[in-house]
Motif scaffolding. Sequence first.
Motif, PDB file in Angstrom:
ATOM      1  N   LEU A   1     -68.013  53.735  43.001  1.00 37.55           N
ATOM      2  CA  LEU A   1     -67.275  54.952  42.659  1.00 37.55           C
ATOM      3  C   LEU A   1     -66.109  54.651  41.734  1.00 37.55           C
ATOM      4  O   LEU A   1     -65.839  55.395  40.778  1.00 37.55           O
ATOM      5  CB  LEU A   1     -66.760  55.618  43.947  1.00 37.55           C
ATOM      6  CG  LEU A   1     -67.717  56.522  44.707  1.00 37.55           C
ATOM      7  CD1 LEU A   1     -67.070  56.998  45.992  1.00 37.55           C
ATOM      8  CD2 LEU A   1     -68.138  57.706  43.859  1.00 37.55           C
ATOM      9  N   PHE A   2     -65.411  53.547  42.000  1.00 39.88           N
ATOM     10  CA  PHE A   2     -64.270  53.180  41.167  1.00 39.88           C
ATOM     11  C   PHE A   2     -64.724  52.879  39.737  1.00 39.88           C
ATOM     12  O   PHE A   2     -64.067  53.303  38.773  1.00 39.88           O
ATOM     13  CB  PHE A   2     -63.567  51.962  41.771  1.00 39.88           C
ATOM     14  CG  PHE A   2     -62.461  51.415  40.917  1.00 39.88           C
ATOM     15  CD1 PHE A   2     -61.224  52.025  40.893  1.00 39.88           C
ATOM     16  CD2 PHE A   2     -62.672  50.307  40.114  1.00 39.88           C
ATOM     17  CE1 PHE A   2     -60.203  51.534  40.088  1.00 39.88           C
ATOM     18  CE2 PHE A   2     -61.665  49.810  39.310  1.00 39.88           C
ATOM     19  CZ  PHE A   2     -60.428  50.427  39.301  1.00 39.88           C
ATOM     20  N   GLU A   3     -65.819  52.143  39.580  1.00 40.07           N
ATOM     21  CA  GLU A   3     -66.297  51.812  38.243  1.00 40.07           C
ATOM     22  C   GLU A   3     -66.748  53.067  37.494  1.00 40.07           C
ATOM     23  O   GLU A   3     -66.528  53.191  36.283  1.00 40.07           O
ATOM     24  CB  GLU A   3     -67.441  50.803  38.347  1.00 40.07           C
ATOM     25  CG  GLU A   3     -66.990  49.438  38.844  1.00 40.07           C
ATOM     26  CD  GLU A   3     -68.140  48.473  38.998  1.00 40.07           C
ATOM     27  OE1 GLU A   3     -69.277  48.848  38.633  1.00 40.07           O
ATOM     28  OE2 GLU A   3     -67.928  47.350  39.483  1.00 40.07           O
ATOM     29  N   GLU A   4     -67.360  54.006  38.212  1.00 38.76           N
ATOM     30  CA  GLU A   4     -67.757  55.268  37.590  1.00 38.76           C
ATOM     31  C   GLU A   4     -66.529  56.073  37.148  1.00 38.76           C
ATOM     32  O   GLU A   4     -66.503  56.652  36.049  1.00 38.76           O
ATOM     33  CB  GLU A   4     -68.593  56.075  38.574  1.00 38.76           C
ATOM     34  CG  GLU A   4     -69.105  57.394  38.021  1.00 38.76           C
ATOM     35  CD  GLU A   4     -69.863  58.202  39.059  1.00 38.76           C
ATOM     36  OE1 GLU A   4     -70.099  59.410  38.812  1.00 38.76           O
ATOM     37  OE2 GLU A   4     -70.214  57.628  40.113  1.00 38.76           O
ATOM     38  N   ALA A   5     -65.495  56.091  38.001  1.00 41.01           N
ATOM     39  CA  ALA A   5     -64.272  56.820  37.657  1.00 41.01           C
ATOM     40  C   ALA A   5     -63.549  56.156  36.494  1.00 41.01           C
ATOM     41  O   ALA A   5     -62.985  56.834  35.626  1.00 41.01           O
ATOM     42  CB  ALA A   5     -63.355  56.887  38.878  1.00 41.01           C
ATOM     43  N   LEU A   6     -63.549  54.831  36.463  1.00 45.83           N
ATOM     44  CA  LEU A   6     -62.885  54.110  35.378  1.00 45.83           C
ATOM     45  C   LEU A   6     -63.573  54.387  34.055  1.00 45.83           C
ATOM     46  O   LEU A   6     -62.918  54.464  33.000  1.00 45.83           O
ATOM     47  CB  LEU A   6     -62.886  52.612  35.686  1.00 45.83           C
ATOM     48  CG  LEU A   6     -61.894  51.749  34.899  1.00 45.83           C
ATOM     49  CD1 LEU A   6     -60.463  52.104  35.285  1.00 45.83           C
ATOM     50  CD2 LEU A   6     -62.142  50.269  35.168  1.00 45.83           C
ATOM     51  N   GLU A   7     -64.882  54.545  34.086  1.00 48.55           N
ATOM     52  CA  GLU A   7     -65.634  54.856  32.869  1.00 48.55           C
ATOM     53  C   GLU A   7     -65.283  56.248  32.350  1.00 48.55           C
ATOM     54  O   GLU A   7     -65.241  56.487  31.141  1.00 48.55           O
ATOM     55  CB  GLU A   7     -67.131  54.762  33.156  1.00 48.55           C
ATOM     56  CG  GLU A   7     -68.024  55.003  31.961  1.00 48.55           C
ATOM     57  CD  GLU A   7     -67.984  53.858  30.964  1.00 48.55           C
ATOM     58  OE1 GLU A   7     -68.326  54.088  29.792  1.00 48.55           O
ATOM     59  OE2 GLU A   7     -67.601  52.736  31.359  1.00 48.55           O
TER      60      GLU A   7
END
Length: 538
Positions: A300-306
């Motif tokens: 989820l964090f990597e998706e939000a960072l993108e």
Amino acid sequence: MPIFDADAFVCDHLSNFWHVSISYGSSIGMQDYVFFENSSSNPYLIRRIEELNKTASGNVEAKVVCFYRRRDISQSLIQLADKHAKDLEEEKESPSEPELSEKQKHQLRHRELFLSRQYESLPATHIRGKCSVALLNETEAVLSYLEKEDTFFYSLVYDPTQKTLLADKGEIRVGPRFQADVPEMLQEGEPDDRDQSKLEMKTWDPECPLTNKQIDQFLVVARAVGTFARALDCSSSVRQPSLHMSAAAASRDITLFHAMDTLHRHGYDLSSALSVLVPQGGPVLCRDEMEEWSSSEANLFEEALEKYGKDFNDIRQDFLPWKSLTSIIEYYYMWKTTDRYVQQKRLKAAEAESKLKQVYIPTYNKPNPNQISVSNGKMATVNGAAGTGSFHTAGGGRACESCFAVQSAQWYSWGPPNMQCRLCVSCWMYWKKYGGLKMPSRAEGEEEKTPPSPAPNELRSRGHGTRQSSHMVPIRNSGSPKSSMKTKQAFLLQATRLTKLARHMCRDLIRLRRAARRPFVPINCGAIKAECKSSLNS
């Protein structure tokens, strides 16, 4: 670096290009601010190019960040933006700027934009030139933006979905609220009156009695205790299934910091510090954010960072509301040390190399559909405006709606067709670039909220009700069939027998002639229905 050459591309698609001020060979690249044209009569869109992609058909599309003008947002948000600008002006410590004239205030509104987090894809053939957009510099005079051509500024972020305005996170923070006052240095022998409890505390003494070898041995013991603690912990054995992964997790900074802090608190006594590492209840387990987060939370964090970049407030609000802001920031900087981050960085670099870096825009002087041409000694329009008294021979007729000039190399029809307004070349380019007129006009309205009438080859929207122009000026029918706007087909509203009967039985409640003259005044249908039923029953 791959560059898309438009020479071959233009052979098949030259008719789609139209540009006025860019010379042949001008290049448009990523992070450039550009004008896009989506309508021949509306002002340009202002966008920032994020990516240039070549489609399967050979066309070039630009992924862009959207900027909005004042005319694109509601009046309530405009009032909020004006209040924000007034607050910024009051916070300035420098002397106030010279009073702006009404014309300068009017033109300065055209230079203000609102950043958004919205992305869209537009064809590169619609690019009409470069511009400059900057975050509002509080130390610079606002008049400097008027002195520069094609220059805009922004200070607020607009959310087109939520219809909200927020201050941009990147504002320049200057002033006593953000800069600390450094006290003077204490003289020799002068007492220090500061509250020592509010100052930083020493957590390590570099001149401790232990040797470097003894300290390293103690840290090895701390890592071994951390590995053993993970073997005993059920949740850790699930996340770190192998001994190698448990040992790597136990060697992270959080374990070493705990060991050194323990050693310092016990006066660098090794035996006392060792007893604290392994208390009576079992070995101490120290875990940082990298180990606390689950794999689903990491995804989820990597998706939000993108999506949001390093906007941690938005990441927490939309993706990880159960995490604290401190936890998210701490995890981010630990995540940057992992192999997964390095792999993603390499993949993005490879994708960036394969994408277009810039595109050349050739000159194409295709006439605008709103140009007014000279035919048989009379002025004729091409956007639907017509009338024998509107335009006369060249050099005569109506003046420019903006600067009131009566002579121009070329005229452009502007505004609703039956108002028959026109602009000179200079004012037309100002309208296209800045979304307003140089001087306020009766047709422009207070904030230029709505666009002018479209060209004949563009879609027109028709509504039922009081007819108004696109600038909120009522259209009056002059009696000429050319000046009146007709609907596509007539319709008949057929009333039921009960409705016709109610008109005669409830004349004391409803007056038909008055109701017809006031179509927007509501009629109490409930009272009429009740009266009609009681009359029928009696």
